[in-house]
Design a protein around this motif. Structure first.
Motif, short mmCIF file in Angstrom:
data_model
loop_
_atom_site.label_atom_id
_atom_site.label_comp_id
_atom_site.label_asym_id
_atom_site.label_seq_id
_atom_site.Cartn_x
_atom_site.Cartn_y
_atom_site.Cartn_z
N LEU A 170 -1.09 -8.03 0.66
CA LEU A 170 -1.77 -7.62 -0.58
C LEU A 170 -1.96 -6.11 -0.69
CD1 LEU A 170 -4.46 -10.38 -1.26
CD2 LEU A 170 -2.30 -9.95 -2.45
N ASP A 171 -2.11 -5.44 0.46
CA ASP A 171 -2.32 -3.99 0.42
C ASP A 171 -1.11 -3.24 -0.11
OD1 ASP A 171 -4.95 -3.96 1.20
OD2 ASP A 171 -4.46 -4.05 3.34
N ALA A 172 -0.01 -3.94 -0.27
CA ALA A 172 1.19 -3.29 -0.83
C ALA A 172 0.88 -2.68 -2.19
CB ALA A 172 2.32 -4.30 -0.96
N ILE A 173 -0.10 -3.24 -2.91
CA ILE A 173 -0.38 -2.71 -4.26
C ILE A 173 -1.14 -1.38 -4.22
CG2 ILE A 173 -0.29 -4.95 -5.43
CD1 ILE A 173 -3.33 -4.95 -5.55
N THR A 174 -1.54 -0.93 -3.04
CA THR A 174 -2.24 0.36 -2.97
C THR A 174 -1.27 1.54 -3.04
OG1 THR A 174 -2.18 0.36 -0.57
CG2 THR A 174 -4.15 -0.59 -1.59
N THR A 175 0.04 1.24 -2.96
CA THR A 175 1.02 2.34 -3.10
C THR A 175 2.05 1.96 -4.17
OG1 THR A 175 2.40 1.36 -1.38
CG2 THR A 175 0.89 3.12 -0.68
N TYR A 176 2.74 2.97 -4.69
CA TYR A 176 3.83 2.69 -5.62
C TYR A 176 4.98 2.05 -4.85
CZ TYR A 176 1.81 5.34 -9.43
OH TYR A 176 1.00 5.75 -10.45
#
Ligand SMILES: Cc1ncc(COP(=O)(O)O)c(C=O)c1O
Length: 363
Positions: A51-57
């Motif tokens: 889910l933390d993938a959405i913290t970066t482009y």
């Protein structure tokens, strides 16, 4: 433009809920052509860890995902463009190439004609005859590929007929199109459901023909229409350059990027899906073939077109009968070249298919 009447699209469960008072979660959709197994097991168990993938482009080049798709589809990674479902890629391709006159099969998926018209082009239909089981007469078809056309769109396998053009025939078509400078767009949304993918897919042809673009998605085979992950494959450098120039910098979000990498590598799920669909396809085709009320057209994908031969029935009557039992079929009366004598069903779980077959065969 041929008029498409209002209809319940396979995904219009909200409309059904409102009209028939049936909760949408209770409806089995035999109309949406989505894999009945639900999402890939690997995706279900691992996506939340990412889910933390959405913290970066996302990576602008989607390098890892493209490598993964290349491996899965047998394509070159540099020939791949990812997009928000195949719908976005159909639209982008037509906007960029702006065809003046395109040819499509009749009947086929309605979105192509809509996009062409929106971009100021005209559509010519090549009718597939019901009397010949909707199979194309290749020599006749080739003779219709004239120089006034600039685009040919083939849905392979074709929705709603479930017929398939094999790659040796596709090669012949591409040769004729090349001579007349006709670009060929092949929509392979349903290709992974066919028995012999390599004999039917045009992906290998993208390496040697520069007048082809192939579109694929994950909505149907990977049961993820809400994810909006699709991809296109073309070996045409100019077209790749044009698409890169006009597309948004990030065509898909970080979670779709992660999800793609997980599901394209879920071999177990892929195999299970193919086995289930192949056996249900064979069984249902035979059941309808044995009935005097119907004529099924031999399916190659995960859905089947059926003609209603019983004069006391029509597609509206059958739709009502099934929806009352919480099963939604596709009434094909709104497809150009079809009528209220046709329905389309997709293959769901063994139990649900048996329930649908009973409901239709006993009508
Ligand atoms: C032939 C065909 N192509 C494309 C699509 C749209 O797919 P996506 O969800 O990848 O945009 C559909 C959906 O029904 C379809 O039947």
């Amino acid at each position: 433009m041929i008029q498409h009447k209002d209809h319940f699209h396979g995904s219009d469960l909200e409309k059904i809920e409102a009209i028939y008072g049936i909760k949408k979660d209770e409806i089995v959709s035999f109309s949406a052509n989505v894999n009945p197994l639900g999402i890939s097991t690997k995706l279900r168990t691992s996506l939340s860890e990412h889910l933390d993938a959405i913290t970066t482009y996302p990576d602008r080049d989607y390098k890892d995902l493209k490598n993964c798709i290349a491996n899965y589809a047998g394509a070159e990674a540099e020939h791949i463009i990812v997009g928000n479902g195949s719908t976005e890629l159909i639209s982008l391709f037509i906007q960029i190439t702006a065809p003046k006159k395109a040819m499509i099969l009749g009947p086929t998926y309605s979105e192509y004609e809509r996009e062409i018209t929106l971009n100021g082009g005209k559509t010519k239909y090549y009718p597939l005859p019901a009397s010949k089981d909707f199979q194309m007469d290749v020599e006749d078809f080739k003779s219709h590929l004239t120089e006034d056309l600039d685009l040919l769109i083939l849905c392979n396998p074709n929705n709603p007929t479930s017929t398939c053009i094999r790659s040796n025939t596709m090669r012949e078509i591409l040769d004729v199109c090349k001579e007349s400078s006709i670009y060929v767009m092949v929509d392979e949304t349903y290709i992974e459901f066919v028995d012999d993918i390599s004999a039917c897919s045009a992906v290998s042809l993208a390496k040697s023909y520069n007048n082809i673009i192939i579109l694929r998605g994950t909505s149907k085979f990977f049961a993820s229409p809400g994810l909006r992950l699709g991809y296109a494959i073309t070996g045409n450098e100019d077209l790749l350059h044009q698409i890169h120039k006009y597309k948004n910098p990030w065509m898909i979000n970080s979670l779709a990027e992660v999800a793609g990498k997980l599901m394209f590598q879920d071999d177990d799920y892929i195999q299970k899906t193919r086995t289930l669909i192949a056996s249900e396809r064979k069984k249902l085709y035979q059941m309808f073939l044995d009935s005097p009320k119907y004529t099924p057209f031999e399916p190659t994908a995960n859905f089947m077109l059926i003609r209603i031969d019983d004069p006391n029935l029509d597609s509206g009557i059958l739709f009502e009968r099934c929806i009352k039992e919480k099963m939604m079929i596709r009434d094909c009366s709104t497809f150009p070249f079809l009528s209220d004598r046709f329905i389309r069903i997709c293959f769901m779980s063994e139990e649900d298919n048996a329930r649908l077959a009973k409901c239709l065969l006993e009508a």
